[in-house]
Every structure is written in structure tokens, then in C-alpha cells.
Design a protein around this motif. Structure first.
Motif, PDB file in Angstrom:
ATOM      1  N   MET A  40      53.917  84.450   4.662  1.00 56.05           N
ATOM      2  CA  MET A  40      54.665  83.668   3.684  1.00 56.05           C
ATOM      3  C   MET A  40      53.792  82.528   3.147  1.00 56.05           C
ATOM      4  SD  MET A  40      57.874  84.649   3.212  1.00 56.05           S
ATOM      5  CE  MET A  40      59.104  85.709   3.965  1.00 56.05           C
ATOM      6  N   ALA A  41      53.752  82.407   1.835  1.00 56.97           N
ATOM      7  CA  ALA A  41      52.941  81.374   1.204  1.00 56.97           C
ATOM      8  C   ALA A  41      53.552  79.997   1.413  1.00 56.97           C
ATOM      9  CB  ALA A  41      52.802  81.654  -0.294  1.00 56.97           C
ATOM     10  N   THR A  42      52.691  78.971   1.442  1.00 58.46           N
ATOM     11  CA  THR A  42      53.160  77.591   1.461  1.00 58.46           C
ATOM     12  C   THR A  42      52.685  76.908   0.188  1.00 58.46           C
ATOM     13  OG1 THR A  42      51.185  76.937   2.703  1.00 58.46           O
ATOM     14  CG2 THR A  42      53.169  77.417   3.973  1.00 58.46           C
ATOM     15  N   GLY A  43      53.208  75.693  -0.030  1.00 62.78           N
ATOM     16  CA  GLY A  43      52.857  74.982  -1.257  1.00 62.78           C
ATOM     17  C   GLY A  43      53.713  75.435  -2.419  1.00 62.78           C
ATOM     18  N   GLU A  44      53.189  75.268  -3.606  1.00 60.23           N
ATOM     19  CA  GLU A  44      53.944  75.605  -4.806  1.00 60.23           C
ATOM     20  C   GLU A  44      54.143  77.113  -4.919  1.00 60.23           C
ATOM     21  OE1 GLU A  44      53.789  74.796  -9.647  1.00 60.23           O
ATOM     22  OE2 GLU A  44      52.355  73.816  -8.299  1.00 60.23           O
ATOM     23  N   LEU A  45      55.361  77.518  -5.294  1.00 60.38           N
ATOM     24  CA  LEU A  45      55.717  78.938  -5.374  1.00 60.38           C
ATOM     25  C   LEU A  45      55.915  79.355  -6.822  1.00 60.38           C
ATOM     26  CD1 LEU A  45      58.458  79.018  -2.578  1.00 60.38           C
ATOM     27  CD2 LEU A  45      56.047  79.654  -2.329  1.00 60.38           C
ATOM     28  N   ASN A  46      55.680  80.628  -7.078  1.00 58.39           N
ATOM     29  CA  ASN A  46      56.042  81.214  -8.364  1.00 58.39           C
ATOM     30  C   ASN A  46      57.572  81.300  -8.405  1.00 58.39           C
ATOM     31  OD1 ASN A  46      56.707  82.963 -10.467  1.00 58.39           O
ATOM     32  ND2 ASN A  46      54.904  84.248 -10.177  1.00 58.39           N
ATOM     33  N   PRO A  47      58.233  80.643  -9.392  1.00 63.37           N
ATOM     34  CA  PRO A  47      59.701  80.645  -9.423  1.00 63.37           C
ATOM     35  C   PRO A  47      60.314  82.038  -9.501  1.00 63.37           C
ATOM     36  CG  PRO A  47      58.818  79.035 -10.975  1.00 63.37           C
ATOM     37  CD  PRO A  47      57.659  79.852 -10.492  1.00 63.37           C
ATOM     38  N   ASN A  48      59.564  82.997 -10.040  1.00 64.15           N
ATOM     39  CA  ASN A  48      60.079  84.360 -10.178  1.00 64.15           C
ATOM     40  C   ASN A  48      59.744  85.246  -8.979  1.00 64.15           C
ATOM     41  OD1 ASN A  48      61.103  83.887 -12.840  1.00 64.15           O
ATOM     42  ND2 ASN A  48      58.989  83.967 -13.576  1.00 64.15           N
ATOM     43  N   HIS A  49      58.986  84.704  -8.037  1.00 69.29           N
ATOM     44  CA  HIS A  49      58.556  85.484  -6.882  1.00 69.29           C
ATOM     45  C   HIS A  49      59.686  85.556  -5.854  1.00 69.29           C
ATOM     46  CE1 HIS A  49      55.735  86.387  -3.390  1.00 69.29           C
ATOM     47  NE2 HIS A  49      55.488  87.332  -4.281  1.00 69.29           N
ATOM     48  N   TYR A  50      59.639  86.574  -5.002  1.00 68.04           N
ATOM     49  CA  TYR A  50      60.750  86.834  -4.096  1.00 68.04           C
ATOM     50  C   TYR A  50      61.031  85.667  -3.154  1.00 68.04           C
ATOM     51  CZ  TYR A  50      57.483  87.911  -0.261  1.00 68.04           C
ATOM     52  OH  TYR A  50      56.525  87.840   0.702  1.00 68.04           O
ATOM     53  N   GLN A  51      59.995  84.911  -2.738  1.00 69.10           N
ATOM     54  CA  GLN A  51      60.236  83.808  -1.801  1.00 69.10           C
ATOM     55  C   GLN A  51      61.180  82.769  -2.396  1.00 69.10           C
ATOM     56  OE1 GLN A  51      55.819  83.310  -0.400  1.00 69.10           O
ATOM     57  NE2 GLN A  51      57.122  82.039   0.858  1.00 69.10           N
TER      58      GLN A  51
END
Length: 230
Positions: free
Chosen positions: A1-12
Motif C-alpha cells: 500500500m502506497a503512503t503519501g499523496e494518493l491518486n484520487p481515482n486510484h483504488y486506495q
């Protein structure tokens, strides 16, 4: 799982935001008020030592029946550990969503409080995706009640929608709450599994929806798949 800023359209970001939707419905949903996720504007994820994983989100929440939207800052903490625990949610838009009893809700409540015959309905929606207009408030009530399950069962690896009400039955009660027994089908979008749950819940305009019991039912191999209502 990525941390920091996320792509708003990404599943997380989308999965965490969907949890906010379920949380808001458990607190503010009603037969004439249903909250949905409209858009994720931004998201950030971080690991919180010993606690779990925290998401900070900027989202728009849509009130589906009136088709109005409200911007909302939200925080979702998925607890760490092997045992499934419901996410912890905070949302900035709650002040705007407080239960406000409408004339429609009061009329519905009085109608079914005074009815000699208790409500009973099946397959909302039916196999063609149709719901009788008189039954739509109860479809909405079941979505709100199901949000308690979907909130409780949600994790970073799930994405729940309510697919169908297999049946809903009004029960006799001696207090001021309307009481319902309900069998719902939930669609877990990641695994594509249809999960059956039994719910016992109450509703009145001033008190909102209160879930008294929820029980997952055994997997039904012969059951017909519900219509696609995503």
C-alpha cells in the motif's frame, strides 16, 4: 500500500472514501435521505505506529435523492491487527447532515405505525431492476441499515455495495419505533462475492435507523444473482 499523496481515482483513495459514505449513512441516512460518494478530490495515506493506517481525504458527498452535493474533509483509520475491526471515521461535513425530520418522513412513519397489516416485500429491486415507488423508502432504509454492516466489515482490501433486499418484513412493536427484519445481499466488489446478511433494525424520524442484530448467512450456491445496481 502506497503512503503519501494518493491518486484520487486510484483504488486506495476510493475504498477509503467509500467507508466515509457508509459511516455518514449510519448516522444521517433515512427513507428520504441517502448519501453517496460523488468524487474524491485528494487523498493522503500514512502508517500510524501501533494504530494502523490513516487516510486523509477531501471528498464530495452526494445526497442522492435531492441530488445535492457537499464538500467534506474526512479521516479514516483502518486499525492494525489480525482481528477485523471497523474503521474509525471522522468527517467535517457532519454539522450540515444532522437528522432533520421532514414532513415526508413523518407521514411515512405515521402510515406504517397505524397500519393494521404489517409491511412485507421481496426482491427490491426485482430481476429487471424495478422497485415499486411505494417501496423505495424501504429500499433506502435497508441501504442505510446495511451501511452498518458495510462499515463494520470494511478494510483496505474491500469495496462494498448493497445489491438487493431479498425480503423485508415489518414486525410488531410496543414502542415508538418501527421494527424490521431484513435479508440483504451485499456485493463485495474486489472479490465479486455476493454476501447474504440478516438484519434486525428499527427506525423513527427523531431516532433514525438503529441496528439491533446483524448476522452473516451461509453462502447460497443456488441463489439467483441480483440485478446490477452499481
Amino acid at each position: 500500500m502506497a503512503t503519501g499523496e494518493l491518486n484520487p481515482n486510484h483504488y486506495q483513495a476510493q475504498r477509503a472514501a467509500k467507508v466515509v459514505q457508509h459511516y455518514l449513512n449510519t448516522r444521517y441516512g433515512s427513507p428520504y435521505r441517502l448519501l453517496g460518494l460523488h468524487r474524491v478530490h485528494s487523498g493522503n495515506a500514512e502508517d500510524v505506529e501501533d494504530s494502523g493506517r490513516k487516510y486523509q481525504l477531501e471528498i464530495s458527498v452526494q445526497e442522492i435523492i435531492s441530488n445535492t452535493t457537499e464538500k467534506c474533509s474526512a479521516e479514516v483509520l483502518f486499525p492494525r491487527g489480525g482481528q477485523q475491526r471497523s474503521p474509525q471515521v471522522q468527517a467535517s461535513c457532519e454539522e450540515h447532515l444532522k437528522i432533520n425530520t421532514t414532513a415526508q418522513e413523518e407521514a411515512l412513519y405515521q402510515q406504517y405505525k397505524m397500519n393494521q397489516s404489517l409491511l412485507s416485500a421481496q426482491n427490491l429491486p426485482d430481476s429487471y431492476g424495478h422497485i415499486d415507488p411505494d417501496m423505495k423508502p424501504f429500499w433506502h432504509l435497508c441501504i442505510v441499515a446495511s451501511s452498518f454492516i458495510m462499515l463494520n466489515e470494511s478494510s483496505e482490501n474491500t469495496l462494498y455495495n448493497m445489491a438487493q433486499v431479498a425480503n423485508i418484513t415489518q414486525l410488531a412493536t410496543e414502542n415508538d419505533q418501527l421494527k424490521f427484519d431484513c435479508h440483504v445481499l451485499l456485493h463485495e466488489m474486489v472479490s465479486q462475492e455476493i454476501i447474504h446478511w440478516k438484519l434486525l433494525f428499527t427506525w423513527s424520524p427523531p431516532e433514525g435507523v438503529k441496528v439491533q442484530q446483524m448476522e452473516q448467512l451461509p453462502h447460497c450456491h443456488h441463489c439467483e444473482k441480483p440485478p446490477n445496481t452499481n
